[in-house]
Structures are given as C-alpha cells and as structure tokens.
Design a protein around this motif. Structure first.
Motif, mmCIF file in Angstrom:
data_model
loop_
_atom_site.group_PDB
_atom_site.id
_atom_site.type_symbol
_atom_site.label_atom_id
_atom_site.label_comp_id
_atom_site.label_asym_id
_atom_site.label_seq_id
_atom_site.Cartn_x
_atom_site.Cartn_y
_atom_site.Cartn_z
ATOM 1 N N ALA A 46 46.568 34.599 50.311
ATOM 2 C CA ALA A 46 47.926 35.118 50.181
ATOM 3 C C ALA A 46 47.983 36.214 49.124
ATOM 4 C CB ALA A 46 48.888 33.990 49.828
ATOM 5 N N ALA A 47 47.311 35.977 48.007
ATOM 6 C CA ALA A 47 47.301 36.985 46.937
ATOM 7 C C ALA A 47 46.653 38.283 47.422
ATOM 8 C CB ALA A 47 46.560 36.431 45.722
ATOM 9 N N ALA A 48 45.583 38.163 48.210
ATOM 10 C CA ALA A 48 44.913 39.357 48.735
ATOM 11 C C ALA A 48 45.810 40.084 49.728
ATOM 12 C CB ALA A 48 43.600 38.963 49.395
ATOM 13 N N ALA A 49 46.461 39.335 50.595
ATOM 14 C CA ALA A 49 47.305 39.955 51.622
ATOM 15 C C ALA A 49 48.499 40.681 51.032
ATOM 16 C CB ALA A 49 47.782 38.885 52.604
ATOM 17 N N LEU A 50 48.977 40.196 49.870
ATOM 18 C CA LEU A 50 50.176 40.774 49.255
ATOM 19 C C LEU A 50 49.850 41.679 48.070
ATOM 20 C CD1 LEU A 50 52.482 37.628 49.404
ATOM 21 C CD2 LEU A 50 52.486 39.603 50.934
ATOM 22 N N GLY A 51 48.586 41.915 47.825
ATOM 23 C CA GLY A 51 48.196 42.802 46.735
ATOM 24 C C GLY A 51 48.545 42.267 45.358
ATOM 25 N N SER A 52 48.460 40.961 45.180
ATOM 26 C CA SER A 52 48.810 40.347 43.900
ATOM 27 C C SER A 52 47.771 40.665 42.829
ATOM 28 C CB SER A 52 48.916 38.832 44.058
ATOM 29 O OG SER A 52 49.002 38.197 42.794
ATOM 30 N N PRO A 53 48.221 40.922 41.597
ATOM 31 C CA PRO A 53 47.265 41.140 40.504
ATOM 32 C C PRO A 53 46.516 39.869 40.123
ATOM 33 C CG PRO A 53 49.514 41.087 39.662
ATOM 34 C CD PRO A 53 49.623 41.089 41.150
ATOM 35 N N HIS A 54 46.942 38.730 40.663
ATOM 36 C CA HIS A 54 46.309 37.456 40.315
ATOM 37 C C HIS A 54 45.297 37.014 41.373
ATOM 38 C CE1 HIS A 54 49.192 37.210 37.100
ATOM 39 N NE2 HIS A 54 50.196 37.250 37.948
ATOM 40 N N GLN A 55 44.919 37.918 42.238
ATOM 41 C CA GLN A 55 44.003 37.571 43.316
ATOM 42 C C GLN A 55 42.689 36.996 42.786
ATOM 43 O OE1 GLN A 55 43.029 40.839 45.898
ATOM 44 N NE2 GLN A 55 41.369 39.741 46.931
ATOM 45 N N ALA A 56 42.156 37.588 41.723
ATOM 46 C CA ALA A 56 40.864 37.147 41.204
ATOM 47 C C ALA A 56 40.916 35.704 40.701
ATOM 48 C CB ALA A 56 40.402 38.075 40.079
ATOM 49 N N LEU A 57 42.059 35.284 40.172
ATOM 50 C CA LEU A 57 42.198 33.912 39.680
ATOM 51 C C LEU A 57 42.335 32.917 40.827
ATOM 52 C CD1 LEU A 57 44.723 34.310 36.714
ATOM 53 C CD2 LEU A 57 42.246 33.990 36.576
ATOM 54 N N LEU A 58 42.975 33.339 41.900
ATOM 55 C CA LEU A 58 43.290 32.416 42.983
ATOM 56 C C LEU A 58 42.225 32.363 44.072
ATOM 57 C CD1 LEU A 58 47.104 33.230 43.294
ATOM 58 C CD2 LEU A 58 46.034 31.256 42.168
ATOM 59 N N ALA A 59 41.403 33.378 44.167
ATOM 60 C CA ALA A 59 40.349 33.407 45.182
ATOM 61 C C ALA A 59 39.069 32.785 44.622
ATOM 62 C CB ALA A 59 40.096 34.838 45.645
ATOM 63 N N ARG A 60 39.180 31.551 44.158
ATOM 64 C CA ARG A 60 38.054 30.857 43.538
ATOM 65 C C ARG A 60 37.934 29.457 44.131
ATOM 66 N NH1 ARG A 60 36.916 33.662 38.715
ATOM 67 N NH2 ARG A 60 35.054 32.357 38.591
ATOM 68 N N PRO A 61 36.786 28.810 43.967
ATOM 69 C CA PRO A 61 36.605 27.466 44.529
ATOM 70 C C PRO A 61 37.057 26.337 43.607
ATOM 71 C CG PRO A 61 34.534 28.276 43.672
ATOM 72 C CD PRO A 61 35.522 29.385 43.481
ATOM 73 N N THR A 62 37.682 26.675 42.506
ATOM 74 C CA THR A 62 38.145 25.686 41.542
ATOM 75 C C THR A 62 39.343 26.259 40.796
ATOM 76 O OG1 THR A 62 37.546 24.410 39.558
ATOM 77 C CG2 THR A 62 36.470 26.527 39.837
ATOM 78 N N LEU A 63 40.136 25.386 40.186
ATOM 79 C CA LEU A 63 41.310 25.840 39.426
ATOM 80 C C LEU A 63 40.966 26.294 38.010
ATOM 81 C CD1 LEU A 63 44.022 23.146 40.340
ATOM 82 C CD2 LEU A 63 43.972 25.542 41.050
ATOM 83 N N ASN A 64 39.728 26.108 37.570
ATOM 84 C CA ASN A 64 39.409 26.387 36.164
ATOM 85 C C ASN A 64 39.754 27.797 35.701
ATOM 86 O OD1 ASN A 64 37.914 23.886 36.846
ATOM 87 N ND2 ASN A 64 37.168 24.097 34.741
ATOM 88 N N PRO A 65 39.480 28.859 36.481
ATOM 89 C CA PRO A 65 39.888 30.191 36.001
ATOM 90 C C PRO A 65 41.391 30.317 35.793
ATOM 91 C CG PRO A 65 38.223 30.410 37.703
ATOM 92 C CD PRO A 65 38.635 28.965 37.696
ATOM 93 N N LEU A 66 42.185 29.754 36.687
ATOM 94 C CA LEU A 66 43.634 29.774 36.501
ATOM 95 C C LEU A 66 44.025 28.957 35.277
ATOM 96 C CD1 LEU A 66 46.522 30.444 37.435
ATOM 97 C CD2 LEU A 66 46.405 28.442 38.931
#
Length: 406
Positions: A46-66
């Motif tokens: 969703a973040a990628a499709a909408l051009g979100s600046p938080h894409q890098a945090l959400l496109a991960r296999p775990t919640l730890n970066p967020l």
C-alpha cells in the motif's frame, strides 16, 4: 463484503488498526500487515502504491524497523494508514492489496530481543502467597508494595499464537517424595498476561523515567506465559523460575499501538505504601498508567475466567522504569509481560493454580474436570478495551494447544 466495509461496531475497525506480520496463501514472503475487520492490508504494498515516505519501514518482514523509528513516525504512519482505509479516494488502488484473514499465515510480529516477566497483580500475588504460605502473617513478600518484581525469561521460546505447546519435562519432587524424579510436567498451567514491546532503545547507564514510557513502548498484546508448576516448585528456591517457565511463551499475532487505546487509559489502584520518586506515579505531570482491558480465558471453548487488567497494581510505565533504573539498556524488540492478571473475584483469576487452588478444587467443564492442563487442551485468551464513542477495541487472540512431550 468489500474489505473497506467493516460492520459498524467491529472491534477491529479503523479506530483500531493493529500491526502484524503475515504471508499470503501460497507465498512464503513475510510482510507487514494491518488488520481491518477480517481482512489484512499489505502495508508495504500500500505504501508503495501510494508513494508513501514510509515505504521502507513497511516493506519489511518484521515490525522491528517500524518499532525503532520512534513515536513521531508511529503517529505519522498510523495517521496515514487510517486515511488509506477510510478515504474513498484510495479504494480502487488498495482493494487488491487486502487479503482475507482466514487465508493468510500469521507470524511472530517482531524479533524478540530480551524478555522480562513481572508479578504485578496484587490479587494474583496474594492468592499465590496464600496457596504456598498459608500460615504467613502477610501473603505478600516484604518488597512487593515497594517495587515491581520481575525475572528474566527466555526470548528464544516466545512463539506466535496458534503454535502448539509441547508439554515440558523436568525434575519434580513433591513434599513427601524421598527424591526428585524426571518426567513430563503433571501440573501444566497458564498465565493470562498482557505484553508490551519496546520500540526505541535507550543507552546503557541511562534510566527511563516514568514520563518517558510512551516514547519507548510501541504497543501491547495478549500473552500466555505457560507454566509447569511442579517443575517450578522444585527449582525456584533460591533464584526463581527457570525451566518451569522457559519452554514456551505465546504472544498474539497483532500488536495494538498505544495510540489506539487512549480511551482505555485509567488510574491504577490506590497505592497503600509510599513509593520512591522513580516509581511515584502520583507525582505532578505523570499521566494515568493503567489500561482498562477486559480479558477472557477459554479452555476448550468454555470461558473459565475474565481477569480485569485495570486491577493491576503496578503499571507498564512503572515496570519499564524498574527495568532500567539500574542503568540496564533497552533494545528494539524488548518484550516484557505484566505477570498473571487476576482480579478480586474467583471468576477473575488468571491461572489454574488460583482457579483450582493448586488443584484442590478442580474446574467442572463439559468435557470433564480440570485441575491442570491435559494433552489436547486448547487455551484461548481474548480481550477488548473501551474505544471512542463506545466502540470496543479488540486485541488479537492468543491460543495454544497442549501436545505430549517429545
């Protein structure tokens, strides 16, 4: 039903939006997901499709970066996701990125760093004291009203809800036994708890103050700290629990952010003893640290207890302050449990140890009596909290089935 059309009053509506990690049917790739009703939104896609600046945090296999990103980012991401699932302008883009909850695999939502378990319910502590020290003048230990008691658990055996629990083996010795024996636990128990996950780390040597709780803790979830009471009773003197606790701790697949629980915040029970300054939550500027969470414990589908988290004497903020007051540092993914949640009434006890009074008064269930858990038993914890306009905020369930020792 379209994924956006959540029924009115659904406890997992847009007022909630817990985070988890899932993989779609037929795909082993793990992704960050946000739950909406009985659907899971692929947050990274969703973040990628909408051009979100938080894409890098959400496109991960775990919640730890967020988790590590900090409170300002948590607030921004939650605001963005809320907009995505409520603004009709995003429906066409996001509809294909939802997955039915029934068709995904759920995983441990974060990589666990350290694990600390507390003993924060006065009702639980008093019950345990009466069971094991019936002749004591005070069922609480002398330090109990002065600090939150805790012990280190084993982070490597924290598992996601739905994982089978293998009956542990170990040494046990009854009071009349001439010597210890080795074998499967015959007094396997539950502990209905609430867990908290740390996002922002702290430096070693720098304690975290009560007022900084929400700067470090991302959210909470249900937790079942399975306990082998017979193994524990023989091993715990003088250093406390070890093998009786370390074999398995089950956590929910969904982490409810603290920001979703604003309407559930309450004052803790009245303090009966003066607290040292670092734990004094009556000091000016310290916000209420309790949470009104209504927990239900079901054994093989039969509700056996409804512990109220609002009755917990020590709050999560006080536990965090105690964990770090000696200079111990926090790491992203640190997990700490509240300890067994029990209320003042018999029906509100959060362990079989209390519910059956150490097995003396077995529970009468449709499938037979239970003093402690038998192989094949399934335990499920569910909970909700008050939300905006009377809507409930649902917490992800924790369930586990007991299987025989290997």
């Amino acid at each position: 039903m379209p994924p956006f059309d959540v029924p009115e009053g659904d406890p997992f509506g847009p007022h909630n939006l817990p985070y988890g990690v899932f993989s779609p049917s037929g795909d082993s790739e793990r992704r960050v997901g946000v739950r909406l009703g009985d659907q899971v939104l692929d947050a990274g896609a969703a973040a990628a499709a909408l051009g979100s600046p938080h894409q890098a945090l959400l496109a991960r296999p775990t919640l730890n970066p967020l988790l590590a990103a900090g409170r300002a980012t948590w607030t921004e991401v939650r605001s963005a996701v809320t907009s995505w699932v409520t603004d009709p302008a995003y429906r066409e883009t996001l509809a294909p990125l939802f997955h039915p909850l029934s068709e995904v695999s759920l995983h441990l939502p974060f990589e666990v760093a350290d694990y600390v378990d507390f003993y924060a319910s006065e009702h639980h502590a008093r019950n345990v004291g009466k069971v094991f020290r019936p002749d004591a003048a005070d069922s609480l230990t002398p330090n109990w009203k002065h600090l939150p008691i805790g012990y280190h658990g084993r982070s490597g055996t924290v598992v996601v809800s739905g994982t089978d629990v293998v009956r542990p083996s170990g040494q046990r010795k009854g009071p009349a036994d001439p010597a210890p024996v080795f074998g499967p636990s015959i007094r396997l128990d539950i502990e209905a708890e609430v867990g908290f996950v740390v996002g922002v780390p702290s430096e070693q040597g720098t304690p975290v103050a009560l007022g900084d709780f929400r700067e470090h803790v991302f959210g909470l979830f249900l937790l079942n700290d399975w306990s082998a009471r017979d193994i524990q009773a023989w091993e715990y003197v003088p250093l406390g629990p070890f093998l009786g606790k370390s074999f398995s701790t089950s956590v929910a697949a969904w982490i409810t952010p603290l920001d979703a629980l604003e309407h559930a915040r309450v004052a803790p029970p009245e303090r009966t003893h003066p607290l040292l300054p670092y734990l004094d939550d009556a000091a000016p500027g310290i916000e209420p640290g309790g949470y009104d969470l209504r927990i239900s414990v079901a054994l093989n589908g039969e509700v056996i207890s409804e512990p109220p988290f609002s009755a917990m004497y020590w709050t999560a903020a006080q536990q965090l302050a105690q964990m770090t007051v000696n200079g111990a540092s926090l790491r992203t993914g640190d997990l700490y449990g509240s300890g067994t949640v029990s209320g003042p009434e018999e029906r509100q006890r959060g362990s079989l140890l209390e519910l059956t009074w150490n097995g003396r008064n077995p529970l009468e269930l449709p499938d037979g009596k239970r003093a402690f858990l038998e192989d094949g038993d399934v335990v499920t914890l569910t909970a909700w909290a008050p939300g905006p306009d009377g809507i409930r905020v649902g917490l992800g369930e924790v369930t586990g089935r007991i299987v025989p020792s290997a």
